[in-house]
Each structure stands twice: as C-alpha cells, then as structure tokens.
Design a protein around this motif. Structure first.
Motif, PDB file in Angstrom:
ATOM      1  N   VAL A 111       0.845  -1.198   0.000  1.00 10.47           N
ATOM      2  CA  VAL A 111       0.000   0.000   0.000  1.00 10.47           C
ATOM      3  C   VAL A 111       0.878   1.244   0.000  1.00 10.47           C
ATOM      4  CG1 VAL A 111      -1.763   1.293   1.270  1.00 10.47           C
ATOM      5  CG2 VAL A 111      -1.867  -1.214   1.187  1.00 10.47           C
ATOM      6  N   TYR A 112       0.688   2.076  -1.032  1.00 15.67           N
ATOM      7  CA  TYR A 112       1.479   3.292  -1.186  1.00 15.67           C
ATOM      8  C   TYR A 112       0.696   4.556  -0.843  1.00 15.67           C
ATOM      9  CZ  TYR A 112       5.081   0.461  -3.282  1.00 15.67           C
ATOM     10  OH  TYR A 112       6.063  -0.475  -3.485  1.00 15.67           O
ATOM     11  N   SER A 113      -0.630   4.475  -0.858  1.00 16.42           N
ATOM     12  CA  SER A 113      -1.439   5.650  -0.562  1.00 16.42           C
ATOM     13  C   SER A 113      -2.842   5.209  -0.168  1.00 16.42           C
ATOM     14  CB  SER A 113      -1.514   6.560  -1.796  1.00 16.42           C
ATOM     15  OG  SER A 113      -2.284   7.704  -1.531  1.00 16.42           O
ATOM     16  N   VAL A 114      -3.449   5.973   0.740  1.00 13.93           N
ATOM     17  CA  VAL A 114      -4.840   5.739   1.123  1.00 13.93           C
ATOM     18  C   VAL A 114      -5.537   7.099   1.137  1.00 13.93           C
ATOM     19  CG1 VAL A 114      -6.432   4.892   2.887  1.00 13.93           C
ATOM     20  CG2 VAL A 114      -4.213   3.768   2.578  1.00 13.93           C
ATOM     21  N   ASP A 115      -6.640   7.186   0.386  1.00 16.23           N
ATOM     22  CA  ASP A 115      -7.489   8.386   0.372  1.00 16.23           C
ATOM     23  C   ASP A 115      -8.841   7.993   0.941  1.00 16.23           C
ATOM     24  OD1 ASP A 115      -6.307  10.598  -1.715  1.00 16.23           O
ATOM     25  OD2 ASP A 115      -5.710   8.563  -2.274  1.00 16.23           O
ATOM     26  N   ARG A 116      -9.477   8.936   1.612  1.00 15.19           N
ATOM     27  CA  ARG A 116     -10.853   8.670   2.027  1.00 15.19           C
ATOM     28  C   ARG A 116     -11.654   9.956   1.953  1.00 15.19           C
ATOM     29  NH1 ARG A 116     -11.043   7.995   8.646  1.00 15.19           N
ATOM     30  NH2 ARG A 116     -10.359  10.124   9.075  1.00 15.19           N
ATOM     31  N   ASN A 117     -12.931   9.766   1.726  1.00 16.05           N
ATOM     32  CA  ASN A 117     -13.893  10.858   1.785  1.00 16.05           C
ATOM     33  C   ASN A 117     -15.144  10.302   2.453  1.00 16.05           C
ATOM     34  OD1 ASN A 117     -15.538   9.585  -0.255  1.00 16.05           O
ATOM     35  ND2 ASN A 117     -14.179  10.442  -1.813  1.00 16.05           N
ATOM     36  N   SER A 118     -16.229  11.007   2.382  1.00 15.34           N
ATOM     37  CA  SER A 118     -17.432  10.542   3.079  1.00 15.34           C
ATOM     38  C   SER A 118     -18.082   9.341   2.402  1.00 15.34           C
ATOM     39  CB  SER A 118     -18.445  11.680   3.198  1.00 15.34           C
ATOM     40  OG  SER A 118     -18.795  12.156   1.909  1.00 15.34           O
ATOM     41  N   HIS A 119     -17.646   9.003   1.175  1.00 15.35           N
ATOM     42  CA  HIS A 119     -18.269   7.907   0.433  1.00 15.35           C
ATOM     43  C   HIS A 119     -17.413   6.650   0.314  1.00 15.35           C
ATOM     44  CE1 HIS A 119     -21.298  10.791  -0.705  1.00 15.35           C
ATOM     45  NE2 HIS A 119     -20.340  11.587  -1.171  1.00 15.35           N
ATOM     46  N   GLU A 120     -16.073   6.827   0.274  1.00 18.44           N
ATOM     47  CA  GLU A 120     -15.238   5.670  -0.016  1.00 18.44           C
ATOM     48  C   GLU A 120     -13.805   5.843   0.473  1.00 18.44           C
ATOM     49  OE1 GLU A 120     -15.614   5.428  -4.266  1.00 18.44           O
ATOM     50  OE2 GLU A 120     -14.447   7.250  -4.590  1.00 18.44           O
ATOM     51  N   TYR A 121     -13.137   4.709   0.533  1.00 25.71           N
ATOM     52  CA  TYR A 121     -11.694   4.636   0.757  1.00 25.71           C
ATOM     53  C   TYR A 121     -11.079   4.179  -0.551  1.00 25.71           C
ATOM     54  CZ  TYR A 121     -12.239   4.642   5.882  1.00 25.71           C
ATOM     55  OH  TYR A 121     -12.516   4.973   7.189  1.00 25.71           O
ATOM     56  N   ILE A 122      -9.976   4.799  -0.945  1.00 21.18           N
ATOM     57  CA  ILE A 122      -9.244   4.375  -2.135  1.00 21.18           C
ATOM     58  C   ILE A 122      -7.837   4.011  -1.692  1.00 21.18           C
ATOM     59  CG2 ILE A 122      -8.393   5.022  -4.417  1.00 21.18           C
ATOM     60  CD1 ILE A 122     -10.683   7.108  -4.495  1.00 21.18           C
ATOM     61  N   VAL A 123      -7.499   2.747  -1.849  1.00 14.99           N
ATOM     62  CA  VAL A 123      -6.189   2.239  -1.460  1.00 14.99           C
ATOM     63  C   VAL A 123      -5.390   2.008  -2.734  1.00 14.99           C
ATOM     64  CG1 VAL A 123      -4.953   0.366  -0.313  1.00 14.99           C
ATOM     65  CG2 VAL A 123      -7.164   1.142   0.594  1.00 14.99           C
ATOM     66  N   GLU A 124      -4.283   2.736  -2.869  1.00 14.88           N
ATOM     67  CA  GLU A 124      -3.454   2.596  -4.059  1.00 14.88           C
ATOM     68  C   GLU A 124      -2.306   1.642  -3.779  1.00 14.88           C
ATOM     69  OE1 GLU A 124      -2.648   6.224  -6.359  1.00 14.88           O
ATOM     70  OE2 GLU A 124      -3.870   7.225  -4.839  1.00 14.88           O
ATOM     71  N   LEU A 125      -2.203   0.633  -4.641  1.00 10.68           N
ATOM     72  CA  LEU A 125      -1.126  -0.344  -4.581  1.00 10.68           C
ATOM     73  C   LEU A 125      -0.128  -0.004  -5.694  1.00 10.68           C
ATOM     74  CD1 LEU A 125      -3.475  -3.425  -4.163  1.00 10.68           C
ATOM     75  CD2 LEU A 125      -2.358  -2.118  -2.355  1.00 10.68           C
ATOM     76  N   LEU A 126       0.884  -0.821  -5.867  1.00 15.19           N
ATOM     77  CA  LEU A 126       1.899  -0.519  -6.874  1.00 15.19           C
ATOM     78  C   LEU A 126       1.308  -0.382  -8.276  1.00 15.19           C
ATOM     79  CD1 LEU A 126       4.839  -0.039  -7.573  1.00 15.19           C
ATOM     80  CD2 LEU A 126       5.128  -2.507  -7.798  1.00 15.19           C
ATOM     81  N   ASN A 127       0.542  -1.374  -8.719  1.00 14.95           N
ATOM     82  CA  ASN A 127       0.002  -1.356 -10.077  1.00 14.95           C
ATOM     83  C   ASN A 127      -1.514  -1.446 -10.127  1.00 14.95           C
ATOM     84  OD1 ASN A 127       2.531  -1.230 -11.441  1.00 14.95           O
ATOM     85  ND2 ASN A 127       2.840  -3.395 -10.938  1.00 14.95           N
ATOM     86  N   SER A 128      -2.166  -1.217  -9.027  1.00 10.14           N
ATOM     87  CA  SER A 128      -3.621  -1.295  -8.997  1.00 10.14           C
ATOM     88  C   SER A 128      -4.143  -0.502  -7.802  1.00 10.14           C
ATOM     89  CB  SER A 128      -4.073  -2.755  -8.912  1.00 10.14           C
ATOM     90  OG  SER A 128      -3.641  -3.330  -7.689  1.00 10.14           O
ATOM     91  N   ALA A 129      -5.431  -0.567  -7.625  1.00 13.17           N
ATOM     92  CA  ALA A 129      -6.066   0.112  -6.497  1.00 13.17           C
ATOM     93  C   ALA A 129      -7.252  -0.725  -6.033  1.00 13.17           C
ATOM     94  CB  ALA A 129      -6.525   1.511  -6.899  1.00 13.17           C
ATOM     95  N   VAL A 130      -7.662  -0.452  -4.816  1.00 17.22           N
ATOM     96  CA  VAL A 130      -8.825  -1.105  -4.237  1.00 17.22           C
ATOM     97  C   VAL A 130      -9.724  -0.002  -3.700  1.00 17.22           C
ATOM     98  CG1 VAL A 130      -9.635  -2.678  -2.440  1.00 17.22           C
ATOM     99  CG2 VAL A 130      -7.463  -3.136  -3.608  1.00 17.22           C
ATOM    100  N   ILE A 131     -11.012  -0.090  -4.015  1.00 17.00           N
ATOM    101  CA  ILE A 131     -11.965   0.922  -3.562  1.00 17.00           C
ATOM    102  C   ILE A 131     -12.989   0.258  -2.656  1.00 17.00           C
ATOM    103  CG2 ILE A 131     -13.712   2.582  -4.282  1.00 17.00           C
ATOM    104  CD1 ILE A 131     -12.093   2.820  -6.920  1.00 17.00           C
ATOM    105  N   TYR A 132     -13.201   0.890  -1.507  1.00 18.68           N
ATOM    106  CA  TYR A 132     -14.168   0.391  -0.526  1.00 18.68           C
ATOM    107  C   TYR A 132     -15.289   1.412  -0.415  1.00 18.68           C
ATOM    108  CZ  TYR A 132     -16.160  -0.962   3.961  1.00 18.68           C
ATOM    109  OH  TYR A 132     -17.018  -1.337   4.973  1.00 18.68           O
TER     110      TYR A 132
END
Length: 157
Positions: A111-132
């Motif tokens: 995990v290289y970065s994590v963003d969040r707002n009131s709707h979702e979390y965005i987890v950035e990996l090396l070559n992809s991302a995961v959205i919650y």
C-alpha cells in the motif's frame, strides 16, 4: 571528581538541549495532527506543514510522505510518495472488511497511498487500487487507470 561532575553536567545539558530542539517541530502542529504523526511516524521529522487553504491541512514528513487532513483535522490522505504506508495505520484506520481483503490478497505490504472521503476509501497499490464503498461495504478494483483517476479527482473535489 570535579572533572567527572563537569562531564556529567555537560552531558545532561546536551540531552536537554537536543530534546527541546526536537520538540520544536511539533509546536506548530495542532494537537490532533501531532498525535497522528507521533503514532504512525514516530521515527520521522516534519519537514513542512500548514494550511493549503481554509479546509486542508498538510504535513510533509522528512521521508517524503505527505499526510492531508480536513478542516476538522481528520486524515483524508496518507501518501507514501513512493514509500509504503505504515501497516499499523492500515490496521487502525481502515474498515475491518477492507483490511481483511488486503490481508487475504497479500496486499498489506504493497500500500502506497490511502485516500478517504465521506463515500469511499481508495487504497493505491503498486500497479492497482482497491476501492471500498462506505455505505454498501462493497470492495471493487478499477479496471482502468482512467476510472481510478476519475474517482480520485472526485474525492478531492
């Protein structure tokens, strides 16, 4: 004996002086931000900090990481800028289902970065991302960089 006492006094003075200089980096930080930084980045120093505008407070760490806080000083983004996000942060701050997903997919150490707002979390990996999705608990992986950039721009704006 006087020489030994002098050396001890000088050593104590040096320790006190060094610790007070090191504490000065925290005096400009709001308490909530200072607690966050000392908990998740205990071995790093703050290289710069301040309000980007009236709603976003940022801290840049000596290792290059940037942490962004909202106007209530809740974290919005933890970006390693090429470095990994601390795993203790992931454990403490991510929703349990998202953390478990990252653990199951062996992505916690990617995990290289994590963003969040009131709707979702965005987890950035090396070559992809995961959205919650916070409301539904759904976990998705964007199929294109364009989809991810659209989501990231939406979370910023």
């Amino acid at each position: 004996m006087k020489v030994l006492t002098g050396y001890i006094s000088a050593f104590i003075l040096l320790i006190v002086t060094m610790s007070s200089c090191n504490d000065s980096q925290w005096t400009n930080l709001p308490d909530k931000v200072s607690e966050f930084i000392t908990h998740y980045y205990p071995d790093e120093n703050v290289s710069s900090e301040g309000w980007n505008d009236s709603t976003t407070f940022y801290v840049k760490m000596s290792g290059g990481e940037v942490i962004t806080f909202d106007k209530s000083l809740n974290w919005e983004e933890v970006n390693g800028l090429g470095g990994l996000v601390p795993q203790v942060f992931l454990f403490d701050e991510l929703p349990p289902a998202l953390y478990e997903y990252l653990q199951e997919t062996q992505s916690l150490s990617k995990v290289y970065s994590v963003d969040r707002n009131s709707h979702e979390y965005i987890v950035e990996l090396l070559n992809s991302a995961v959205i919650y999705d916070i409301d539904s608990g759904a976990i998705t992986v964007p199929v294109s960089g364009t989809e991810l950039m659209t989501r990231l721009n939406h979370s910023i704006g």
